[in-house]
Design a protein around this motif. Structure first.
Motif, mmCIF file in Angstrom:
data_model
loop_
_atom_site.group_PDB
_atom_site.id
_atom_site.type_symbol
_atom_site.label_atom_id
_atom_site.label_comp_id
_atom_site.label_asym_id
_atom_site.label_seq_id
_atom_site.Cartn_x
_atom_site.Cartn_y
_atom_site.Cartn_z
ATOM 1 N N PRO A 72 0.833 -1.206 0.000
ATOM 2 C CA PRO A 72 0.000 0.000 0.000
ATOM 3 C C PRO A 72 0.866 1.254 0.000
ATOM 4 O O PRO A 72 1.917 1.312 0.638
ATOM 5 C CB PRO A 72 -0.789 -0.137 1.309
ATOM 6 N N HIS A 73 0.442 2.252 -0.730
ATOM 7 C CA HIS A 73 1.139 3.529 -0.765
ATOM 8 C C HIS A 73 0.677 4.379 0.417
ATOM 9 O O HIS A 73 -0.500 4.312 0.814
ATOM 10 C CB HIS A 73 0.835 4.250 -2.086
ATOM 11 N N ASP A 99 -2.576 6.042 0.365
ATOM 12 C CA ASP A 99 -3.786 5.231 0.437
ATOM 13 C C ASP A 99 -4.431 5.295 1.811
ATOM 14 O O ASP A 99 -5.527 4.775 2.014
ATOM 15 C CB ASP A 99 -3.476 3.767 0.112
ATOM 16 N N TYR A 100 -3.739 5.951 2.769
ATOM 17 C CA TYR A 100 -4.221 5.990 4.147
ATOM 18 C C TYR A 100 -4.618 7.405 4.545
ATOM 19 O O TYR A 100 -4.067 8.388 4.048
ATOM 20 C CB TYR A 100 -3.132 5.495 5.110
ATOM 21 N N GLN A 125 -4.769 9.823 7.927
ATOM 22 C CA GLN A 125 -4.214 9.958 9.274
ATOM 23 C C GLN A 125 -5.123 10.857 10.088
ATOM 24 O O GLN A 125 -5.450 11.965 9.680
ATOM 25 C CB GLN A 125 -2.804 10.566 9.223
ATOM 26 N N GLN A 132 -4.703 5.435 11.855
ATOM 27 C CA GLN A 132 -4.733 5.481 10.398
ATOM 28 C C GLN A 132 -5.839 4.550 9.895
ATOM 29 O O GLN A 132 -6.226 3.603 10.576
ATOM 30 C CB GLN A 132 -3.394 5.040 9.800
ATOM 31 N N ILE A 133 -6.324 4.841 8.689
ATOM 32 C CA ILE A 133 -7.303 3.975 8.062
ATOM 33 C C ILE A 133 -7.122 4.060 6.551
ATOM 34 O O ILE A 133 -6.780 5.116 6.010
ATOM 35 C CB ILE A 133 -8.753 4.387 8.451
ATOM 36 N N ARG A 134 -7.298 2.928 5.882
ATOM 37 C CA ARG A 134 -7.232 2.944 4.424
ATOM 38 C C ARG A 134 -8.409 3.760 3.894
ATOM 39 O O ARG A 134 -9.525 3.671 4.405
ATOM 40 C CB ARG A 134 -7.291 1.512 3.874
ATOM 41 N N GLN A 135 -8.145 4.553 2.867
ATOM 42 C CA GLN A 135 -9.198 5.409 2.322
ATOM 43 C C GLN A 135 -10.397 4.600 1.859
ATOM 44 O O GLN A 135 -11.550 5.036 2.002
ATOM 45 C CB GLN A 135 -8.641 6.250 1.168
ATOM 46 N N GLU A 136 -10.154 3.397 1.332
ATOM 47 C CA GLU A 136 -11.265 2.576 0.846
ATOM 48 C C GLU A 136 -12.129 2.037 1.990
ATOM 49 O O GLU A 136 -13.263 1.618 1.778
ATOM 50 C CB GLU A 136 -10.721 1.411 0.025
ATOM 51 N N ASP A 137 -11.592 2.056 3.235
ATOM 52 C CA ASP A 137 -12.352 1.575 4.392
ATOM 53 C C ASP A 137 -13.073 2.699 5.122
ATOM 54 O O ASP A 137 -13.882 2.435 6.029
ATOM 55 C CB ASP A 137 -11.417 0.866 5.385
ATOM 56 N N TYR A 138 -12.776 3.940 4.753
ATOM 57 C CA TYR A 138 -13.341 5.082 5.468
ATOM 58 C C TYR A 138 -14.716 5.452 4.899
ATOM 59 O O TYR A 138 -14.866 5.672 3.695
ATOM 60 C CB TYR A 138 -12.404 6.288 5.365
#
Length: 271
Positions: free
Chosen positions: A2-3, A6-7, A9, A16-22
């Motif tokens: 992951p880049h 992609d997270y 903060q 932190q959270i992955r953008q796709e999970d937010y």
């Protein structure tokens, strides 16, 4: 791999959270509920939009949805919180580990001194009591010092518990905190000079306690120590609060402070 981009903060929490999970909609809805505070208990659509940074159209939809779900009430112009939001706080207080294990310690401290004790956590620019001593047979507990009821939010920079927990942060984090939230004057004794405040935090860190007198409210004095977990991280503060006409600084330092330190040490192996 992951880049980093992609997270997301969190601006304050170390999360932190992955953008796709937010879920942005959920985040905005919760931020809207948090917009209601002690300073403004009733808000209209425009005020909510200004406080949350979302558009008036979106704010209106969120408000109507939260009203439909029972978390808000309205007179068709202003909105305000309902008792339904207390479901979250009551669930936390009845299930969280820290309030449960500390209650008996707080009651014992109260029985030994007839003073009021509490466990407090830091939440951004405020501190929140999550446990408080309670011995109903003691007359002094019929009237509690301001801010000692559970869940009440107090400005961290002007309280003994707040300064103890801020002192546990790195110097860079402390400077960022002051720049973000400022040092609002609440009484004539509130420290509002940034350099002096940061210097005081260093002194608190080295002495492992904080005595605060009339910085948040006139006539109130408090002393606090950090509560550490097994990893040495400050997760809460343990404090004693009273009226200035009842106890003196020397008594708190000589008699109460050792009790606070001993209790904090006992809690460390349990939290």
């Amino acid at each position: 791999m992951p880049h980093p981009n992609d997270y997301l903060q969190h601006p304050y929490l170390n999360e932190q959270i992955r953008q796709e999970d937010y879920i942005a909609g959920l985040g905005k809805g919760l931020s809207l509920l948090e917009a209601f505070g002690v300073d403004r208990q009733r808000l209209n659509v425009t005020q909510v939009a200004e406080r949350t940074g979302i558009s008036r159209t979106a704010a209106r939809r969120y408000l109507k949805t939260l009203k439909y779900l029972g978390y808000l009430e309205t007179d068709e112009h202003y909105y305000w919180l309902t008792h339904r939001v207390l479901r979250f706080s009551s669930s936390y207080l009845s299930s969280a580990h820290l309030p449960k294990i500390t209650q008996s310690f707080l009651n014992l401290l109260c029985a030994q001194t007839t003073l009021t004790f509490s466990i407090v956590v830091l939440d951004e620019n405020e501190v929140v009591p999550i446990a408080r001593s309670y011995l109903p047979q003691q007359d002094n507990l019929r009237v509690s010092p301001f801010g000692m009821h559970l869940g009440h939010r107090l400005p961290a920079h002007a309280t003994s518990t707040g300064k103890v927990l801020l002192a546990a942060l790195s110097q860079e984090q402390q400077k960022n905190w002051v720049q973000k939230y400022g040092l609002k004057r609440l009484t004539a004794f509130t420290e509002t000079n940034e350099a002096a405040f940061l210097e005081r935090l260093q002194h608190i860190a080295s002495s492992d306690y904080c005595l605060s007198k009339e910085e948040h409210e006139l006539g109130v004095i408090a002393i606090a120590v950090p509560v550490l977990n097994a990893q040495g991280q400050a997760i809460a503060a343990l404090n004693c609060m009273s009226q200035t006409n009842r106890v003196q600084e020397d008594y708190l330092i000589q008699h109460v402070l050792p009790l606070l330190h001993n209790t904090a040490n006992e809690l460390r192996s349990m939290v």
